[in-house]
Write a protein that holds these residues in place. Structure first.
Motif, PDB file in Angstrom:
ATOM      1  N   ALA A 163      83.312  53.181 105.932  1.00 35.07           N
ATOM      2  CA  ALA A 163      82.389  54.100 105.010  1.00 35.07           C
ATOM      3  C   ALA A 163      81.541  53.367 104.192  1.00 35.07           C
ATOM      4  N   MET A 164      81.826  52.035 103.711  1.00 40.17           N
ATOM      5  CA  MET A 164      80.984  51.443 103.266  1.00 40.17           C
ATOM      6  C   MET A 164      79.950  50.545 104.001  1.00 40.17           C
ATOM      7  N   GLY A 165      79.910  50.427 105.249  1.00 39.86           N
ATOM      8  CA  GLY A 165      79.220  49.959 106.088  1.00 39.86           C
ATOM      9  C   GLY A 165      79.577  48.315 106.395  1.00 39.86           C
ATOM     10  N   ALA A 166      80.812  48.187 106.388  1.00 40.79           N
ATOM     11  CA  ALA A 166      81.482  46.887 106.798  1.00 40.79           C
ATOM     12  C   ALA A 166      81.426  46.780 108.182  1.00 40.79           C
ATOM     13  N   LEU A 216      83.677  44.948  96.350  1.00 38.15           N
ATOM     14  CA  LEU A 216      83.765  45.117  97.600  1.00 38.15           C
ATOM     15  C   LEU A 216      82.460  45.529  98.426  1.00 38.15           C
ATOM     16  N   PRO A 217      82.176  46.738  98.113  1.00 34.14           N
ATOM     17  CA  PRO A 217      81.010  47.250  98.834  1.00 34.14           C
ATOM     18  C   PRO A 217      79.709  46.215  98.569  1.00 34.14           C
ATOM     19  N   ARG A 256      83.516  52.341  92.791  1.00 33.01           N
ATOM     20  CA  ARG A 256      83.346  51.747  94.179  1.00 33.01           C
ATOM     21  C   ARG A 256      82.607  52.356  94.921  1.00 33.01           C
ATOM     22  N   GLU A 292      79.720  43.190  98.284  1.00 26.51           N
ATOM     23  CA  GLU A 292      79.931  41.972  99.109  1.00 26.51           C
ATOM     24  C   GLU A 292      79.514  42.234 100.330  1.00 26.51           C
ATOM     25  N   VAL A 293      80.014  43.360 101.019  1.00 20.87           N
ATOM     26  CA  VAL A 293      79.844  43.778 102.465  1.00 20.87           C
ATOM     27  C   VAL A 293      78.044  44.183 102.561  1.00 20.87           C
ATOM     28  N   ALA A 294      77.541  44.574 101.522  1.00 21.33           N
ATOM     29  CA  ALA A 294      76.181  44.562 101.544  1.00 21.33           C
ATOM     30  C   ALA A 294      75.301  43.368 101.462  1.00 21.33           C
ATOM     31  N   GLN A 316      83.608  41.787 108.920  1.00 18.37           N
ATOM     32  CA  GLN A 316      83.972  41.974 107.461  1.00 18.37           C
ATOM     33  C   GLN A 316      85.211  42.666 107.107  1.00 18.37           C
ATOM     34  N   LYS A 370      87.804  40.610 104.818  1.00 19.28           N
ATOM     35  CA  LYS A 370      87.941  41.084 103.415  1.00 19.28           C
ATOM     36  C   LYS A 370      88.865  42.172 103.142  1.00 19.28           C
ATOM     37  N   ARG A 380      75.481  52.677 103.308  1.00 15.61           N
ATOM     38  CA  ARG A 380      75.468  52.257 102.117  1.00 15.61           C
ATOM     39  C   ARG A 380      74.736  53.134 101.342  1.00 15.61           C
TER      40      ARG A 380
END
Ligand code: ATP
Ligand code: MG
Lengths: 353, 224
Positions: free
Chosen positions: B125-128, A115-116, A163, A118-120, B132, B136, A92
């Motif tokens: 890379a987003m940390g999913a 999206l990132p 993003r 939501e993921v966080a 998720q 998603k 992140r």
């Protein structure tokens, strides 16, 4: 945008190696003995030919690849051994943009940027204003509700950038983010990256195979060849005094300073017994970049100079010039001494009879 | 044609729709997760479980290679266990579902595998988390493909449902055989075939419409 200044994180590669085991059991060393310190807030370009190991190196910064030896530290955290929640937390803090954008076709511009967040696990009430800010920063407010398929490459990369910035990262990784764009769009994307680096202070690590990208945006550059860093330093120094053959060949592409074919074909590495001309590369750097040195050479020393190719460019705000010239053999050494004495760099490329 | 026959036709259509609908729903409920798992559990993938993947893959292939009519008969004891009886329309749902699950699973697996791996990479890379990424990224991106897959599965269910007369399942196919063939009533046969064609056309065009509506990959004016 409402961001506070984000402090960029340092990135340190310490004797990093990466070996892949191929299907047959043979191992390929994609990277070997990579040591590189990237200062917080800098923009560092990694340049190298296809297969040199650039992507492998970059992907270690967010743990998409793990080193098989050595350490990769981001803001002091060891990425190479981080797992699970710890690794996701590091990710992140590290945004990434891609050559082919990698946007979700099923989501709108706003949806992709959300999206990132939501993921966080950011609450949706906070996501909306944050996304609106980011969209505005990258200049896509009019397109917020559209789908990626309806946008141009440059606009898609802007979404990618927004993003990547969504979670307020300390590092931004770019894997050939402009390689799929035309030169003009490339410029606008690069200047957006530059603005972001300046405004947010985050560390940018970018891969490219174009020296022009390095020249336009990077404060530092590392040249990678067959899995090793063969040269690195401040961009200006690398451009004005490249040491390694690979660096030179990349540079000859960008400075546009290559020998004309009729000279190149006749060039020899041994001086002719008598007569002939010496072919020299003259690099003007720093304070002397704009001095009319060749005119003085002719005027003060009476040495005729034959200009074969040349260009003057800017790196950051500092100009530098590159000239390829030839001079009559007997006086060439004397001329080089004169130029060096006045702060110019010279390099003998060869001789023509 | 007598009112009696018309009633029979209406009833048979209802029975066919009932069998197809219930087995399509059950087939999706079971086949979708199975397909998702098959698409993400090979070595090095999100839910990496190569052995389980291999075994499930074998089971799916084995089930798919048994001709439907043989499957119906072969699993009669199992059908009796699940449905309480092995004869009748409701009982026929059991073999229909069992034949559909692996089919849907493979179609879903293909749709998921078509999703650009760059998207998975971006999400990582987003940390999913893997869950998720599936929820998603993979499912929404594969939705057009999954929709077309389910359409195909329903169309073949309509075909299969015509064979369950063999174990006392009713419906259009059974009606066609009993009246059209055994009692020499070609008009009944013709109507049965026409209704089946209409049903298939309907399912196909609704499926395609839905798939187009959820597909945002290309602009609607056609072309990329
Ligand atoms: N998953 C992998 N398995 C085996 N070998 C790999 C793998 N990934 C990369 N390599 C090898 O590692 C080397 C470096 O690859 P890498 O993708 O880092 O190169 P690159 O400099 O990014 O090239 P390009 O400019 O083409 O993107 C190559 O020789 C490549 O074949
Ligand atoms: Mg690469």
């Amino acid at each position: 945008m409402t961001d506070n200044m984000i402090q960029g994180a340092s990135i340190a590669f310490d004797k990093v190696g990466k070996a892949y085991t191929k299907a047959g059991g043979a191992t390929v060393n994609a990277l070997e003995g990579i040591s590189l310190d990237v200062a917080p807030g800098s923009i560092t370009g990694i340049i190298g030919r296809s297969g040199a190991g650039k992507s492998t190196l970059l992907r270690m910064v967010n743990g998409l690849e793990r080193p098989t030896s050595g350490k990769v530290l981001v803001g002091g955290e060891d990425v190479g051994t981080a797992k699970g929640g710890k690794l996701r937390a590091i990710r992140r803090d590290v945004g990434m943009i891609f050559q082919h954008f990698n946007l979700l076709s099923s989501r709108t511009v706003a949806g992709n940027i959300a999206l990132p967040l939501e993921v966080a696990g950011v609450p949706s009430a906070q996501i909306k204003p944050r996304v609106a800010d980011l969209i505005e920063r990258v200049g896509l407010s009019a397109q917020a509700g559209r789908y990626p398929a309806e946008l141009s490459g440059g606009q898609k990369q802007r979404i990618g950038i927004a993003r990547a910035l969504a979670t307020g990262p300390k590092v931004l990784l770019s894997d050939e983010a402009t390689s799929a764009l035309d030169p003009e769009t490339t410029q606008t994307v690069l200047s957006l990256l530059k603005d972001i680096n300046r405004d947010l202070g985050l560390t940018v690590l970018l891969i490219t195979h174009e020296m022009a990208v390095v020249r336009d945006i990077a404060s530092h550059v590392a040249v990678i060849e067959a899995g090793r860093i063969v040269e690195h330093g401040a961009t200006y120094d690398i451009f004005t005094a490249p040491q390694h053959e690979t660096t030179r060949s990349f540079l000859s592409g960008v400075t546009g300073v290559t020998l004309p074919a009729f000279v190149r074909d006749r060039l020899t590495q041994t001086a002719p017994a008598s007569g002939g001309e010496e072919v020299i590369r003259v690099t003007f750097a720093g304070a002397h970049a704009t001095d009319p040195m060749l005119a003085r050479l002719t005027k003060e020393m009476g040495i005729p100079v034959n200009i074969l190719a040349g260009a003057v460019e800017e790196i950051g705000t500092r100009p530098f010039g590159n000239l390829l010239v030839s001079m009559p053999m007997p006086q060439a050494a004397q001329a080089r001494a004169f130029l060096e004495q006045h702060g110019l760099l010279t390099e003998v490329l060869g001789y023509v009879g | 044609m007598s009112a009696n026959l018309i009633n029979l036709l209406i009833e048979a259509t209802g029975q066919t729709l009932y069998m197809v609908a219930i087995s399509a729903i059950l087939g999706t409920v079971l086949g979708l997760p199975l397909g998702l798992f098959l698409a993400t559990s090979q070595r090095g993938e999100l839910l990496s479980a190569p052995w389980v993947n291999k075994i499930l893959g074998l089971v799916v292939n084995a089930t798919r290679s048994v001709p439907f009519i043989i499957l119906v008969v072969a699993i009669i004891p199992f059908t009796r266990m699940v449905a309480g009886t092995s004869i009748g329309t409701t009982a026929a749902i059991v073999p229909l579902t069992i034949a559909t699950v692996p089919f849907i699973a493979r179609l879903v697996e293909n749709a998921i595998r078509e999703v650009d791996s760059g998207l998975i990479e971006a999400a990582r890379a987003m940390g999913a988390t893997p869950v998720q990424i599936i929820r998603k990224v993979l499912l929404p991106e594969a939705l057009p493909g999954i929709t077309l897959g389910l359409t195909l599965a329903i169309v073949s269910l309509i075909g299969y449902s015509a064979m369950v007369g063999a174990v006392g399942g009713e419906g259009l196919g059974d009606l066609g055989i009993r009246y059209g063939y055994q009692r020499f009533m070609p008009d009944v046969m013709a109507i049965v075939v026409i209704i089946l064609i209409v049903l298939v056309q309907l399912v196909q065009s609704i499926g395609e419409r839905v798939a187009t509506a959820v597909d945002k990959r290309a602009t609607k004016s056609g072309g990329q």
